[in-house]
Write a protein that holds these residues in place. Structure first.
Motif, PDB file in Angstrom:
ATOM      1  N   GLY A 149       0.819  -1.215   0.000  1.00  0.00           N
ATOM      2  CA  GLY A 149       0.000   0.000   0.000  1.00  0.00           C
ATOM      3  C   GLY A 149       0.845   1.254   0.000  1.00  0.00           C
ATOM      4  O   GLY A 149       0.544   2.238  -0.691  1.00  0.00           O
ATOM      5  N   PHE A 150       1.918   1.235   0.775  1.00  0.00           N
ATOM      6  CA  PHE A 150       2.875   2.351   0.823  1.00  0.00           C
ATOM      7  C   PHE A 150       3.456   2.596  -0.565  1.00  0.00           C
ATOM      8  O   PHE A 150       3.485   3.725  -1.051  1.00  0.00           O
ATOM      9  N   GLU A 151       3.925   1.526  -1.208  1.00  0.00           N
ATOM     10  CA  GLU A 151       4.560   1.666  -2.521  1.00  0.00           C
ATOM     11  C   GLU A 151       3.584   2.158  -3.583  1.00  0.00           C
ATOM     12  O   GLU A 151       3.927   3.011  -4.408  1.00  0.00           O
ATOM     13  N   ARG A 152       2.355   1.639  -3.562  1.00  0.00           N
ATOM     14  CA  ARG A 152       1.350   2.093  -4.536  1.00  0.00           C
ATOM     15  C   ARG A 152       1.040   3.575  -4.355  1.00  0.00           C
ATOM     16  O   ARG A 152       0.979   4.333  -5.325  1.00  0.00           O
ATOM     17  N   ALA A 153       0.829   3.990  -3.120  1.00  0.00           N
ATOM     18  CA  ALA A 153       0.487   5.388  -2.861  1.00  0.00           C
ATOM     19  C   ALA A 153       1.644   6.320  -3.209  1.00  0.00           C
ATOM     20  O   ALA A 153       1.438   7.375  -3.819  1.00  0.00           O
ATOM     21  N   ALA A 154       2.855   5.946  -2.857  1.00  0.00           N
ATOM     22  CA  ALA A 154       4.025   6.777  -3.157  1.00  0.00           C
ATOM     23  C   ALA A 154       4.194   6.935  -4.667  1.00  0.00           C
ATOM     24  O   ALA A 154       4.461   8.037  -5.161  1.00  0.00           O
ATOM     25  N   ALA A 155       4.033   5.837  -5.407  1.00  0.00           N
ATOM     26  CA  ALA A 155       4.156   5.895  -6.867  1.00  0.00           C
ATOM     27  C   ALA A 155       3.064   6.777  -7.472  1.00  0.00           C
ATOM     28  O   ALA A 155       3.330   7.589  -8.369  1.00  0.00           O
ATOM     29  N   ALA A 156       1.844   6.648  -6.974  1.00  0.00           N
ATOM     30  CA  ALA A 156       0.731   7.437  -7.499  1.00  0.00           C
ATOM     31  C   ALA A 156       0.940   8.934  -7.265  1.00  0.00           C
ATOM     32  O   ALA A 156       0.505   9.755  -8.071  1.00  0.00           O
ATOM     33  N   LEU A 157       1.623   9.276  -6.175  1.00  0.00           N
ATOM     34  CA  LEU A 157       1.866  10.680  -5.849  1.00  0.00           C
ATOM     35  C   LEU A 157       3.196  11.190  -6.405  1.00  0.00           C
ATOM     36  O   LEU A 157       3.524  12.362  -6.245  1.00  0.00           O
ATOM     37  N   GLY A 158       3.972  10.323  -7.018  1.00  0.00           N
ATOM     38  CA  GLY A 158       5.249  10.722  -7.590  1.00  0.00           C
ATOM     39  C   GLY A 158       6.315  11.036  -6.553  1.00  0.00           C
ATOM     40  O   GLY A 158       7.201  11.854  -6.790  1.00  0.00           O
ATOM     41  N   LEU A 159       6.234  10.378  -5.413  1.00  0.00           N
ATOM     42  CA  LEU A 159       7.198  10.629  -4.339  1.00  0.00           C
ATOM     43  C   LEU A 159       8.482   9.833  -4.536  1.00  0.00           C
ATOM     44  O   LEU A 159       8.477   8.752  -5.122  1.00  0.00           O
ATOM     45  N   GLU A 160       9.574  10.378  -4.019  1.00  0.00           N
ATOM     46  CA  GLU A 160      10.802   9.608  -3.882  1.00  0.00           C
ATOM     47  C   GLU A 160      10.586   8.735  -2.654  1.00  0.00           C
ATOM     48  O   GLU A 160      10.462   9.246  -1.550  1.00  0.00           O
ATOM     49  N   ALA A 161      10.497   7.433  -2.846  1.00  0.00           N
ATOM     50  CA  ALA A 161      10.160   6.576  -1.717  1.00  0.00           C
ATOM     51  C   ALA A 161      11.036   5.335  -1.697  1.00  0.00           C
ATOM     52  O   ALA A 161      11.396   4.801  -2.744  1.00  0.00           O
ATOM     53  N   GLN A 162      11.366   4.920  -0.491  1.00  0.00           N
ATOM     54  CA  GLN A 162      12.082   3.675  -0.270  1.00  0.00           C
ATOM     55  C   GLN A 162      11.289   2.855   0.726  1.00  0.00           C
ATOM     56  O   GLN A 162      10.881   3.369   1.768  1.00  0.00           O
ATOM     57  N   ALA A 163      11.094   1.595   0.409  1.00  0.00           N
ATOM     58  CA  ALA A 163      10.423   0.681   1.332  1.00  0.00           C
ATOM     59  C   ALA A 163      11.417  -0.414   1.680  1.00  0.00           C
ATOM     60  O   ALA A 163      12.014  -1.019   0.796  1.00  0.00           O
ATOM     61  N   MET A 164      11.594  -0.638   2.970  1.00  0.00           N
ATOM     62  CA  MET A 164      12.555  -1.634   3.423  1.00  0.00           C
ATOM     63  C   MET A 164      11.869  -2.696   4.262  1.00  0.00           C
ATOM     64  O   MET A 164      11.078  -2.366   5.152  1.00  0.00           O
TER      65      MET A 164
END
Length: 126
Positions: A34-49
């Motif tokens: 869910g974190f990765e989907r939302a970050a991608a949809a918002l165009g955020l620089e995101a890392q999930a570990m």
């Protein structure tokens, strides 16, 4: 529910978000997705570990995130235990929440009352 946390952080101006999620937990895996989907949809620089559930692992993972280029300006923890480990690691590095970095997570553990208002964003348990 992880999407709600990401959207909340985005609405407050955070653009570099990292999430620490339990490596062996079905819930942690779902929250990471869910974190990765939302970050991608918002165009955020995101890392999930994915972080193993053992003493010191969250702190080591966080140390790597904070010392690297593009240090996150916000963190998401997949559960209350991870949130506590992250908070301890941030304090050990002299960083304040929310002054230096935003912190959001799940669960409503009793100890969170001692952290301070505005310090930990909390969402429900799923």
């Amino acid at each position: 529910m992880a999407a709600v946390l990401v959207e909340h952080l985005h609405a407050r101006g955070h653009r570099r978000v990292a999430g620490l999620f339990g490596a062996m937990s079905t819930t942690g895996l779902e929250r990471r997705a869910g974190f990765e989907r939302a970050a991608a949809a918002l165009g955020l620089e995101a890392q999930a570990m994915a972080v193993p559930h053992s003493t010191g692992e969250a702190e080591r993972a966080l140390a790597g995130l904070l010392s690297g280029p593009g240090r996150p300006d916000a963190l998401v923890a997949s559960n209350g235990v991870m949130l506590l480990h992250i908070l301890r690691a941030l304090r050990a590095q002299g960083l304040s929440v929310p002054g230096d970095i935003a912190l959001a997570g799940f669960d409503n553990n009793d100890w969170m009352d001692f952290v301070g208002q505005g310090t930990c964003g909390r969402a429900g348990s799923a």
